[in-house]
Design an enzyme around this catalytic site. Structure first.
Site, PDB file in Angstrom:
ATOM      1  N   LYS A 175      -9.908  70.009  22.370  1.00 23.44           N
ATOM      2  CA  LYS A 175     -10.715  68.862  22.784  1.00 23.44           C
ATOM      3  C   LYS A 175     -10.691  68.696  24.308  1.00 23.44           C
ATOM      4  CE  LYS A 175      -8.112  66.577  20.053  1.00 23.44           C
ATOM      5  NZ  LYS A 175      -7.388  65.591  19.226  1.00 23.44           N
ATOM      6  N   THR A 207      -9.620  54.025  23.832  1.00 24.51           N
ATOM      7  CA  THR A 207      -9.761  55.304  23.140  1.00 24.51           C
ATOM      8  C   THR A 207      -8.596  55.572  22.183  1.00 24.51           C
ATOM      9  OG1 THR A 207      -8.705  56.409  25.028  1.00 24.51           O
ATOM     10  CG2 THR A 207     -11.125  56.337  24.998  1.00 24.51           C
ATOM     11  N   GLY A 209      -6.677  56.299  19.081  1.00 24.14           N
ATOM     12  CA  GLY A 209      -7.036  56.840  17.776  1.00 24.14           C
ATOM     13  C   GLY A 209      -8.186  57.829  17.784  1.00 24.14           C
ATOM     14  N   THR A 210      -8.642  58.245  18.973  1.00 25.55           N
ATOM     15  CA  THR A 210      -9.775  59.172  19.011  1.00 25.55           C
ATOM     16  C   THR A 210      -9.444  60.509  18.348  1.00 25.55           C
ATOM     17  OG1 THR A 210      -9.104  59.780  21.256  1.00 25.55           O
ATOM     18  CG2 THR A 210     -10.910  58.218  21.057  1.00 25.55           C
ATOM     19  N   GLY A 211      -8.234  61.024  18.604  1.00 24.36           N
ATOM     20  CA  GLY A 211      -7.855  62.313  18.022  1.00 24.36           C
ATOM     21  C   GLY A 211      -7.768  62.252  16.505  1.00 24.36           C
ATOM     22  N   CYS A 212      -7.149  61.194  15.996  1.00 21.80           N
ATOM     23  CA  CYS A 212      -7.038  61.008  14.543  1.00 21.80           C
ATOM     24  C   CYS A 212      -8.423  60.885  13.913  1.00 21.80           C
ATOM     25  CB  CYS A 212      -6.227  59.749  14.228  1.00 21.80           C
ATOM     26  SG  CYS A 212      -4.555  59.740  14.889  1.00 21.80           S
TER      27      CYS A 212
END
Length: 269
Positions: A175, A207, A209-212
């Site tokens: 990412k 931002t 929790g964007t990865g989850c």
């Protein structure tokens, strides 16, 4: 019509922005029935992580067995696994039930800097989980840890993706949120080709929790039968909408908006 099911094996975020809470919201928004196996309970909010409490190994194992005995998932994702013992039992259970479509989000550090994966567990992640992963979705700092390479350019990312691919994952998705520039570029490597997914960078501190959320969206789409590039394209649109339509809650790094994508799609009709 078939009801598609997805299982998230991850930590609980009491603030609701990341972890299994973010995963379940994402599954629901994308029309997939969500199930959980909780690996750790965290006390956290938008200001940071106040405590981490791992679930006993027997409890994690039994949760997964309960799903395996009755509710076979069409896709599985892992998030916060915390230590090598948890990684080993999770990988053993996934192999025991022959589950496919495994999305590995190698959660290492919380937005506020708290460690969510012990250093001794990195080798276990590489050895036990990557060889059975359909795709791994590290951010740039996580990709640096996994590859042992410093990443400053797209070419650096490509080299890191090749190294991580050689650890066993079928696809590597690095990412671009930690890179610089007006455009945010996510890079996919499938072992043969590189694919770039570009979006406009949104300047915001909210931002969490964007990865989850991104990895959960990939999981939901794989569960529905999409191929990896299709799943990532939809996940990219999902997380872009979630960041653009800011909820503006909390005093620190606020969560993304999990219902924004559905409302955006409804407006198009």
């Amino acid at each position: 019509m078939k009801t598609y099911k997805a299982l998230t094996i991850a930590g609980s975020d009491s603030g609701g922005g990341a972890g299994i809470q973010a995963d379940l919201k994402t599954f629901q928004e994308l029309g997939v029935f969500g199930m959980t196996a909780i690996t750790a309970i965290t006390a956290q909010n938008t200001l940071g992580v106040q405590g981490v409490y791992p679930v006993p190994i027997e409890g994690i194992s039994e949760q997964i067995d309960s799903i395996g005995a009755d509710l076979t998932p069409d896709a599985v994702k892992t998030g916060m696994l915390f230590n090598s013992e948890i990684i080993k039992v999770v990988s053993e259970k996934i192999k025991q039930y022959s589950w496919t479509n495994l999305v590995v989000d190698p959660v290492m550090i919380a937005k506020g800097g708290a460690p969510l994966l012990q250093e001794e567990a990195i080798d276990a992640l590489k050895h036990f989980l990557l060889p059975i992963a359909t795709v791994i979705t590290p951010n740039i700092p996580e990709a640096e840890v996994l590859s042992g390479q410093k990443i400053q350019s797209i070419n650096d990312r490509k080299k890191a993706a090749e190294i991580i691919f050689n650890l066993g994952a079928k696809n590597v998705m690095i990412k671009g949120g930690h890179s610089e520039g007006e455009a945010m570029i996510d890079l996919l490597f499938d072992g043969n080709e590189f694919f770039q997914f570009e979006s406009k960078r949104i300047v915001t501190k909210n931002t969490h929790g964007t990865g989850c959320t991104f990895s959960a969206a990939i999981t939901a789409e794989l569960a529905k039968g999409k191929n990896i590039r299709e799943a990532i394209a939809i996940a990219k649109d999902f997380i872009q909408a979630a960041i653009e339509v800011d909820l503006m809650i909390g005093s620190g790094h606020g969560p993304t908006n999990h219902w924004a994508y559905r409302r955006k799609c409804a407006q198009r009709k």
